[in-house]
Design an enzyme around this catalytic site. Structure first.
Site, PDB file in Angstrom:
ATOM      1  N   ARG A  39      69.917  45.428 -11.335  1.00 57.88           N
ATOM      2  CA  ARG A  39      70.799  46.177 -12.326  1.00 57.88           C
ATOM      3  C   ARG A  39      70.039  46.552 -13.698  1.00 57.88           C
ATOM      4  NH1 ARG A  39      74.260  41.153 -14.928  1.00 57.88           N
ATOM      5  NH2 ARG A  39      72.850  39.485 -14.103  1.00 57.88           N
ATOM      6  N   GLU A  66      89.738  51.137 -13.288  1.00 55.23           N
ATOM      7  CA  GLU A  66      88.634  51.651 -12.652  1.00 55.23           C
ATOM      8  C   GLU A  66      89.190  53.129 -12.175  1.00 55.23           C
ATOM      9  OE1 GLU A  66      89.611  48.448 -12.009  1.00 55.23           O
ATOM     10  OE2 GLU A  66      87.912  47.287 -12.920  1.00 55.23           O
ATOM     11  N   PHE A 104      84.747  47.208  -7.537  1.00 49.62           N
ATOM     12  CA  PHE A 104      85.405  48.028  -8.133  1.00 49.62           C
ATOM     13  C   PHE A 104      85.198  49.325  -8.292  1.00 49.62           C
ATOM     14  CE2 PHE A 104      85.406  43.836 -10.783  1.00 49.62           C
ATOM     15  CZ  PHE A 104      86.397  42.969  -9.698  1.00 49.62           C
TER      16      PHE A 104
END
Lengths: 318, 283
Positions: free
Chosen positions: A14, A62, A87
């Protein structure tokens, strides 16, 4: 004696996304970022700080984030959405389908904390179906890079690619073994050449495949390790070239067996050059809380699982 | 464009659009005439008086007012209005819902129909997309507006309220949303299916500037949209609660959910057309 791939440091994929986004945004003023209350987790803080006007905090909404991204793309922006993989996909599948895929919007759906290696948060958050969901959508490109460097390079590459992209990465620190090299969408990378079995791995499982190859070599088995960072479009040519040489295949991924990379490879093999294939993947189960490495081991994604599946594939060659 | 609407000319277009709607759905024995007929004045006013745009159509819509249809099932009124406004040849209306057509059952971009910027049909998604374009206009210093139409039944979708909250918090004040408030959904009156309660109070509470009007009264509708336009840039997103009659203009379709998604038969078509003057020529 084969050239060994090694690493000295670990870093989370990430962070590769966060660093890649910042670098891409410095080059291209059309890039905008959206996040659903997970800016720190997605490592988007640096982008937010550098480009506050181009960053949109959407809050825990979302579906709305995907729709706003589709609108920004309609007007010519290049939106990067950031939230957890769960999500980014199952939560918003119809938004991905209608507002982004069918509408051909240039949205980059960037998804962290994918798979079991999310760890202690448990199965509610450990999405293992996201590759399948996104690869089924027409127009979508699906990418799952394997380490920090490759995630950073992939993030920059998708900014220059026109069309919807699902970019999948993860939470834990992970071995950094790839070179800092440009990312070519849809072009598989042969990391280790071999002649007895082809191991096709994606994401975090690429490093495990490299570890498995070393064990196999000690046992006199020559394994080829190929990094399939792009699941769609799949590099069928590289896959077929490898299995024509080795005569059998193992796929390794942090995903359900149904719908994953292995399934895409099986289609390629069945349609073009039939050889035995074994699957290292989660088998129709939900995960649970635990440490990333322990979870991979428990759910059949261990280095030893790759070794055993490789031997089984070789035995099945008959 | 601005004041002094030519009401006679606009009413002529409305009558022709209504003829188009019933003929289009009759031809393929499918589609949604009720909501389309009810929203005719809104579409005609928007595309023939209110909005500034280039009918040669660029999907990005830079420097133009742009429109989004969220309740995509009323595609007949959208397509007819676009054709009558010069986006494409009116003859193409005869391809509606047929194989190889650009006029899909619900609006889509894949076939490249001019005027459509995003697919809609699965409800609740349009407001978010409209907000995205509105944000982009702000980033680019483009002072034109974004118009978006939603259905009233569509307000039952959760994403609408995610978007409503975001728009107020982020002062998306170049956005003029409208709800077709006809009180009907496919299974029956909203009051019976799932009541919206006090919709004006809800949007007020969400931080929107809310206007109300009769959407089948052309002059009142235009005045209201222009009033909404004058409120842009003042820090709040704008909502017009537009009361309409489902099926407006065809007496046997008026005020009932029964014509939400049902096409007229040959006899009913003849009856409907006898009530709608052919003003600028059938397609």
């Amino acid at each position: 004696m084969k050239t060994k791939l090694t690493y000295t440091d670990k870093k989370d994929t990430r962070s590769g996304f966060g660093d890649g986004l910042l670098e891409a945004a410095k080059k291209n003023p059309q890039i905008v970022g959206l996040c659903a209350d997970l800016t720190g987790s997605l490592k988007m803080n640096a982008f937010q700080k550098e480009f506050p006007d181009r960053f949109f905090q959407v809050g825990i909404a979302e579906a709305n984030m995907m729709g706003i991204a589709a609108g920004l793309a309609t007007a010519g922006k290049i939106p990067f959405t950031g939230t957890f993989a769960n999500f980014s996909t199952s939560r918003v599948y119809d938004q991905l389908r209608q507002s982004i895929a069918y509408s051909e919007k240039n949205v980059k759906v960037c998804a962290s904390h994918a798979g079991l290696t999310l760890g202690e948060d448990g199965a509610t958050h450990q999405v293992l179906e996201d590759i399948g969901m996104t690869k089924m959508l027409p127009n979508f490109t699906v990418i799952n890079p394997c380490d920090y460097h490759q995630t950073k390079a992939a993030t920059m590459a998708i900014a220059d690619h026109h069309g919807p992209v699902y970019l999948r990465f993860g939470r834990p620190g992970w071995p950094m073994f790839m070179q800092d090299q440009p990312f070519e969408i849809g072009k598989a990378i042969t990391l280790i050449e071999g002649s007895d079995v082809s191991i096709f791995a994606t994401g975090h499982m690429v490093w495990r495949a490299i570890e498995a190859e070393a064990i196999l070599e000690d046992q006199g088995i020559s394994a080829e390790v190929i990094n399939i960072h792009t699941i769609k479009p799949l590099d069928e040519q590289a896959i077929l070239q490898s299995v024509r040489k080795t005569g059998c295949a193992v796929s390794a991924e942090e995903h359900q067996m149904a719908g994953g990379l292995g399934e895409s490879i099986a289609q390629t093999i069945v349609k073009n050059h039939l050889v035995p294939q074994e699957f290292v993947a989660v088998n129709d189960q939900f995960g649970e809380s635990g440490k990333p490495e322990d979870l991979l081991d428990k759910y059949g994604l261990g280095v030893s699982d790759i070794v055993e599946k490789a031997k089984k594939a070789i035995r099945r060659k008959g | 464009m601005s004041s002094n609407p030519d009401l006679k000319s606009l009413n002529n277009i409305c009558s022709q659009v209504r003829r188009d709607i019933v003929r289009m759905v009759h031809a393929v024995n499918s589609g949604h005439p009720g909501g389309s007929l009810g929203c005719t004045e809104y579409f005609v006013a928007l595309f023939n008086h209110i909005m500034k745009y280039d009918s040669s159509f660029n999907i990005e819509g830079k420097g133009e007012d742009v429109f989004f249809l969220s309740n995509g099932h009323i595609s007949p009124v959208f397509y007819s209005t676009l054709a009558r406004a010069g986006f494409f040849d009116v003859k193409e209306l005869s391809t509606f819902r047929k194989l190889d057509s650009r006029l899909q059952g619900h609006p889509a971009t894949e076939e490249g129909l001019p005027g459509v910027r995003i697919a809609s049909g699965s409800l609740g998604q349009g407001l978010s997309a409209a907000i995205g374009v509105a944000l982009s206009k702000k980033l680019d210093g483009d002072d034109r507006n974004v118009f978006i139409l939603m259905g009233d039944g569509e307000q039952q979708e959760g994403q609408v309220w995610e978007a409503a909250m975001f728009a107020a918090h982020n002062k998306v004040d170049n956005l003029i949303a409208t709800i077709d408030y006809n009180g009907q959904q496919i299974d029956g009156p909203l009051e019976e299916v799932n009541s919206l309660g006090n919709l004006k109070a809800k949007y007020d509470a969400f931080g929107w500037d809310v206007l109300e009007c009769d959407g089948n009264n052309l002059s009142e509708l235009i005045e209201t949209i222009e009033a909404a336009r004058s409120k842009t840039g003042s820090g709040k997103p704008i909502m017009i609660l537009m009361t309409t009659e489902m099926g407006k203009g065809v007496d046997f379709m008026e005020g009932t959910h029964k014509w939400h998604g049902v096409a007229p038969n040959d006899e009913q078509l003849a009856d409907a057309l006898s009530q709608l003057e052919e003003t600028i020529g059938d397609y």
